[in-house]
Enzyme design. Structure first.
Site, mmCIF file in Angstrom:
data_model
loop_
_atom_site.group_PDB
_atom_site.id
_atom_site.type_symbol
_atom_site.label_atom_id
_atom_site.label_comp_id
_atom_site.label_asym_id
_atom_site.label_seq_id
_atom_site.Cartn_x
_atom_site.Cartn_y
_atom_site.Cartn_z
ATOM 1 N N ARG A 500 1.311 -1.120 0.671
ATOM 2 C CA ARG A 500 -0.052 0.261 0.472
ATOM 3 C C ARG A 500 0.794 1.097 -0.133
ATOM 4 O O ARG A 500 2.005 0.808 0.649
ATOM 5 C CB ARG A 500 -0.580 0.380 1.147
ATOM 6 C CG ARG A 500 -1.830 -0.953 1.042
ATOM 7 C CD ARG A 500 -2.955 -1.418 0.342
ATOM 8 N NE ARG A 500 -3.682 0.143 0.672
ATOM 9 C CZ ARG A 500 -4.684 -0.088 -0.569
ATOM 10 N NH1 ARG A 500 -5.619 -0.790 -1.116
ATOM 11 N NH2 ARG A 500 -5.313 1.442 -0.610
ATOM 12 N N VAL A 501 0.329 2.315 -0.478
ATOM 13 C CA VAL A 501 1.373 3.213 -0.813
ATOM 14 C C VAL A 501 1.089 4.504 1.060
ATOM 15 O O VAL A 501 1.523 4.804 0.820
ATOM 16 C CB VAL A 501 1.137 3.995 -2.208
ATOM 17 C CG1 VAL A 501 1.597 3.953 -3.739
ATOM 18 C CG2 VAL A 501 -0.305 4.742 -2.355
ATOM 19 N N ASP A 502 0.248 3.678 1.488
ATOM 20 C CA ASP A 502 -0.120 4.425 2.919
ATOM 21 C C ASP A 502 1.011 3.227 3.340
ATOM 22 O O ASP A 502 0.871 4.081 4.993
ATOM 23 C CB ASP A 502 -1.252 4.673 3.301
ATOM 24 C CG ASP A 502 -2.437 3.269 2.830
ATOM 25 O OD1 ASP A 502 -1.889 2.222 1.585
ATOM 26 O OD2 ASP A 502 -3.896 3.843 3.042
ATOM 27 N N ASP A 503 1.241 2.768 3.645
ATOM 28 C CA ASP A 503 2.422 1.894 4.362
ATOM 29 C C ASP A 503 3.574 1.874 3.572
ATOM 30 O O ASP A 503 4.315 1.185 3.687
ATOM 31 C CB ASP A 503 1.949 0.450 3.500
ATOM 32 C CG ASP A 503 0.989 0.033 4.815
ATOM 33 O OD1 ASP A 503 -0.135 -1.441 4.508
ATOM 34 O OD2 ASP A 503 0.929 1.034 5.969
ATOM 35 N N VAL A 504 4.312 3.211 2.951
ATOM 36 C CA VAL A 504 5.500 3.838 2.440
ATOM 37 C C VAL A 504 5.874 4.872 3.766
ATOM 38 O O VAL A 504 5.217 5.779 4.000
ATOM 39 C CB VAL A 504 5.349 4.395 1.153
ATOM 40 C CG1 VAL A 504 6.822 4.932 0.853
ATOM 41 C CG2 VAL A 504 5.107 3.464 0.408
#
Ligand code: AMP
Length: 598
Positions: A500-504
């Site tokens: 996820r890009v929110d997990d970047v």
């Protein structure tokens, strides 16, 4: 086939759709109408407009009518190795019809919501199919969710009935599901939603009636009523765009999102993806370890396989009970040919060593599958070499609750595999990797994964929240569906999902996928599982925090911590020369790294 699906999507999908039964054919010039561009008006996705069909009819009756009534539709394996069962397609049809008739008798009809909170009993897909048969909209809630989470979903979709069971045993643990439902119904009532019917299946393997709390009038034992209904039930023909199910999924913030799928496109897409991504053959015995509480259990336990007339295995228990060899015992017992699971399960079984795998033959296996998160190359290799004896291709299927079916996936045997890559798009899927300004990147690149055109299995909205639907998925990059995932494409065109890009994590302006670091950590022979999160760092913006579970029998030490960090440094190659050794150990199995940009 891929080229054709892109050049002539209407012709391609129409030909496939014709393999199913339609009470009324769709309008030939409305196979697909769409607008994915918020700047040009409201988002719209419609497939097979004007068509009338029923997914239950196509998944069950059609198989019986074509002479496959005696074929096994479902095998069931209970929590204890001694518990099992099976249903032919004819028997499945009878059971679905009885439940559908019961639901109709208590006033459930077309368009009404029904919440299903059941463990992996055959009654779970039966309940889904019964709803679909009468045009009711099922919303399955994973039977591991709390009463609060269940209440939240009940309040949102206001079901006419809830279907549950008394209890379930997972391993040695007993979970009183009916009590959880009772609590959630009290909570829902406080929020103005009163559910009239709670149909409760008596799960023999768990508690019996005596121990279950009961509210007369609302609560009904499944076994007391359903078997009394006729085994024939007319099909409710529905429009292709009528809702089939709601499935709640988490967003990065706020309340869960009610992902809404409709009938016609979802039917065609779940069946087609299943058939090709697993190279399905009529003699296969197929086992997907996912629970029907997730999208995987909708598309690839229930609808996709049954629409293909497959024999599906359903497992109620836990993969490490009575011991970590249970999965392979089941594979041998039923002659499973296609085994579809998740990297987290693979890694947890890896942790127990090969001895449990080697005890079983696993000769029946032909195709393996993975879903849920990027599969790290070490787990991929173990799955391929140890479980599949280096002879079964792995379908690493990238997709989401929202996509309804596989989007990027290998076609077994069709092209060389690369461990950890989901490879190429499925028929009709046009992925685009874009930068932060929404510009499509060409060739070898890394960015945000979007989809350019609609596909039949796409979700149509978030229930009751069209604004959130458009804002979350279509506003970030106008003209595209935005998946929320990061992805890179290598020089050979293979796709590599980075999470996820929110997990970047953004360390000194450098983006680091948590999945990338986790994959490096779990490649260390002493590390079983890893989860990486961001922490605030006053100088660098964010730092990396890793939670690590070690392989059984290994103890934590400072040297091991350093060795884990060196593994990350060596694998997250971009950062090799800038990783810092500045580490703080907080407690057992936890360590903190900071990133030292020169
Ligand atoms: P869900 O909607 O719960 O199925 O979760 C979908 C998310 O799981 C995707 O957005 C990805 O982040 C992740 N995911 C699922 N399958 C894969 C896969 N094969 N490779 C990488 N990530 C995956």
């Amino acid at each position: 086939m891929y080229q054709r699906s892109i050049d002539d999507p209407a012709g391609f999908w129409s030909e496939i759709a014709e393999e199913f039964y339609w009470e009324q054919r769709w309008n030939p010039d409305e196979v697909c109408s769409e607008n994915l561009d918020v700047t040009k008006g409201p988002i719209k996705i419609e497939w097979f407009k004007g068509g009338r069909t029923n997914i239950c009819y196509n998944a069950v009756d059609r198989n019986v009518e074509s002479g496959n009534g005696d074929k096994i539709a479902m095998y069931w394996e209970g929590n204890e190795p001694s518990q099992d069962g099976k249903l032919t397609y004819s028997e499945l049809l009878d059971k679905v019809c009885q439940l559908a008739n019961y639901l109709k008798s208590v006033g459930v009809g077309k368009g009404d919501a029904v919440v299903i909170y059941l463990p992996m009993l055959m009654e779970l897909p039966i309940a889904m199919l019964a709803c679909a048969r009468i045009g009711a909209v099922h919303s399955v809630v994973f039977a591991g969710f709390s009463a609060d989470a269940l209440a939240q979903r009940i309040v949102d979709c206001k079901p006419k009935a809830v279907i549950t069971c008394n209890a379930v045993k997972r391993g040695l643990k007993l979970i009183p599901l009916k009590d959880i439902v009772d609590t959630s119904l009290v909570e829902s009532a406080k929020n103005g939603v009163n559910v009239g019917i709670c149909l409760t299946y008596e799960n023999q393997s768990a508690l019996n009636k005596v121990d279950t709390q009961w509210k007369p009038g609302r609560d009904v034992w499944w076994q007391d009523v359903v078997p009394n209904f006729p085994t024939k039930c007319d099909v409710e023909w529905v429009d292709a765009e009528d809702p089939l199910f709601l499935l709640y999924t988490s967003g990065s913030t706020g309340k869960p999102k009610g992902v809404l799928h409709t009938t016609g496109g979802y039917m065609v897409y779940s069946a087609t993806t299943f058939k090709h991504a697993f190279d399905y053959k009529p003699g296969d015995v197929y086992w997907c370890t996912a629970d029907c509480g997730w999208i995987t259990g909708h598309s690839y336990v229930t609808y996709g396989p049954l629409l293909n007339g497959a024999s599906v295995l359903i497992f109620e228990g836990a993969p490490n009970y009575p011991d970590p060899g249970r999965s392979w015992d089941i594979v041998d017992k039923y002659g499973v040919t296609i085994f579809y699971t998740a990297p987290t399960l693979i890694r947890s079984l890896m942790r127990d060593g090969t001895e449990y795998v080697d005890r079983y033959s696993r000769k029946s296996l032909r195709v393996l599958g993975s879903v849920g998160e990027p599969i790290n190359p070490t787990a991929w290799r173990w799955f391929y070499d140890v479980v599949g004896d280096s002879r079964c291709p792995i379908s690493d299927t990238w997709w989401q609750t929202e996509t309804g079916g596989f989007m990027i996936t290998p076609l077994p045997g069709a092209w060389p595999q690369k461990p950890g890559s989901a490879t190429f798009p499925f028929f009709g899927v046009q992925p685009a990797i874009v930068d932060e300004k929404g510009r499509e990147l060409e060739g070898e690149c890394s960015g945000y994964l979007c989809i350019k055109k609609s596909w039949p299995g796409a979700f149509r909205t978030l229930y009751g929240d069209k604004d959130r639907y458009e804002t979350t998925y279509f506003k970030p990059f106008a003209g595209y569906y935005f998946s929320g995932d990061g992805c890179s494409r290598d020089k050979d065109g293979y796709h590599w999902l980075t999470g996820r890009v929110d997990d970047v994590i953004n360390v000194s302006g450098h983006r680091i996928g948590t999945a990338e670091v986790e994959s490096a950590l779990v490649s260390h022979p002493k590390c079983a599982e890893a989860a990486v999160v961001a922490i605030d760092h006053e100088v660098k913006g964010q730092g990396i925090y890793a939670f690590v579970t070690l392989v059984d029998g290994v103890s934590y030490s400072d040297d091991l911590r350093k060795s884990l960090i060196m593994t990350v440094r060596s694998q997250v190659h971009l950062l090799d020369d800038v990783w810092s050794n500045n580490l703080i150990t907080n407690c057992h199995f936890l360590f903190l790294t900071t990133y030292n940009f020169p």
